[in-house]
Write an enzyme that holds these catalytic residues in place. Structure first.
Site, short mmCIF file in Angstrom:
data_model
loop_
_atom_site.label_atom_id
_atom_site.label_comp_id
_atom_site.label_asym_id
_atom_site.label_seq_id
_atom_site.Cartn_x
_atom_site.Cartn_y
_atom_site.Cartn_z
N ASP A 1 0.86 -1.19 0.00
CA ASP A 1 0.00 0.00 0.00
C ASP A 1 0.89 1.24 0.00
O ASP A 1 2.03 1.20 0.49
CB ASP A 1 -0.92 0.02 1.22
CG ASP A 1 -1.93 1.15 1.15
OD1 ASP A 1 -2.78 1.14 0.25
OD2 ASP A 1 -1.85 2.08 1.98
N GLU B 1 0.77 5.77 0.43
CA GLU B 1 0.07 7.03 0.69
C GLU B 1 0.74 8.11 -0.14
O GLU B 1 1.96 8.04 -0.40
CB GLU B 1 0.10 7.39 2.18
CG GLU B 1 -0.55 6.36 3.09
CD GLU B 1 -2.02 6.09 2.81
OE1 GLU B 1 -2.68 7.00 2.24
OE2 GLU B 1 -2.50 5.01 3.14
N HIS C 1 -5.48 6.74 7.31
CA HIS C 1 -4.85 5.86 6.33
C HIS C 1 -3.34 5.84 6.59
O HIS C 1 -2.70 6.88 6.64
CB HIS C 1 -5.10 6.36 4.90
CG HIS C 1 -6.51 6.17 4.46
ND1 HIS C 1 -6.84 5.84 3.16
CD2 HIS C 1 -7.68 6.27 5.12
CE1 HIS C 1 -8.15 5.75 3.05
NE2 HIS C 1 -8.68 6.00 4.23
N ASP D 1 -2.49 -0.36 6.60
CA ASP D 1 -3.43 -0.76 5.56
C ASP D 1 -2.97 -2.02 4.84
O ASP D 1 -3.79 -2.85 4.43
CB ASP D 1 -3.62 0.38 4.55
CG ASP D 1 -4.52 1.49 5.08
OD1 ASP D 1 -4.96 1.38 6.24
OD2 ASP D 1 -4.76 2.46 4.34
#
Length: 243
Positions: free
Chosen positions: A12, A14, A157, A162
């Protein structure tokens, strides 16, 4: 003869905004390693200096600030370590086009780095979920609720958190057999890459077990439940083929 274990990386990212085409950058990468569908405990997690401002709203989603990221490395400084971690693995990503777009844009800034897809195969859990649950919400939070995955720590998040949550979602999406309780020593040996041979003896000498009708119905209902949850229950398919 030993065989190489199936290696997967749940990944994942960001970012500073929603579109890499507008110059947005990756600010966090989180990865969790699986071997034969079991977590190894190995992770890759880095915060990154983006060299640009966050777009409106992005900072609130991640909780990250430019002040926090000020002393963090640039992507170029961690690229070699990151690529070595994922190299040759199957990547498990939710909405893979988003993360791959950003990561490939970062790699494009580095001479000769290539693309993620040149190094890895990719499994998109969003596409899997849409096939499994058509017409329903298939965000990570929605899947956690539907599949019984604990996401109570997900107030903001975060890439590593995540990725860990997505690992549980992916295993729930693709499992069913594990519920029966076959997580055994042979399976652990298989994780190490060894072929396990089980001697079942003379099949003709094994005792025949007669099952009461109510027990047979309960057994069938249990397998049907696994079939509904996993999309396919191997044991039910075998029994149907044998019938």
């Amino acid at each position: 003869m030993a065989t190489s274990a199936h290696r997967q990386i749940v990944l994942d990212t960001e970012t500073t905004g929603l579109e890499w085409q507008k110059g947005n950058r990756v600010v966090e990468i989180g990865c969790v390693e699986l071997l034969e569908r079991r977590p190894t405990g190995r992770t890759f997690h880095r915060y990154l200096h983006p060299d640009r401002e966050f777009e409106p709203g992005a900072q609130e989603v991640t909780g990250l600030t430019l002040e926090f990221l000020a002393d963090k490395p640039r992507f170029a400084e961690v690229a070699e370590e990151f690529l070595a971690f994922i190299d040759g693995a199957e990547l498990i990503i939710h909405n893979a086009a988003f993360d791959l777009g950003f990561l490939n844009a970062e790699l494009a800034r580095l001479a000769g780095a290539g693309r993620i897809e040149d190094r890895c195969t990719v499994e998109d859990t969003l596409l899997m979920a849409r096939q499994r649950f058509p017409g329903q919400r298939n965000s990570l939070d929605a899947l956690c609720k539907r599949l019984g995955v604990d996401n109570s720590q997900r107030q903001l998040h975060g890439a590593l958190l995540d990725a860990q949550i997505l690992m549980d979602v992916y295993l729930a999406l693709t499992s069913g057999q594990g519920e029966i309780g076959f997580d055994s020593a042979p399976a652990a040996a298989a994780q190490a890459g060894d072929v396990v041979l089980v001697d079942v003896g003379d099949a003709a000498a094994r005792p025949r077990v007669r099952v009461a009708p109510d027990e047979a119905e309960a057994h069938a209902a249990r397998l049907a439940g696994l079939e509904k949850k996993s999309g396919r229950c191997l044991w039910l398919a075998l029994e149907t083929d044998a019938a």
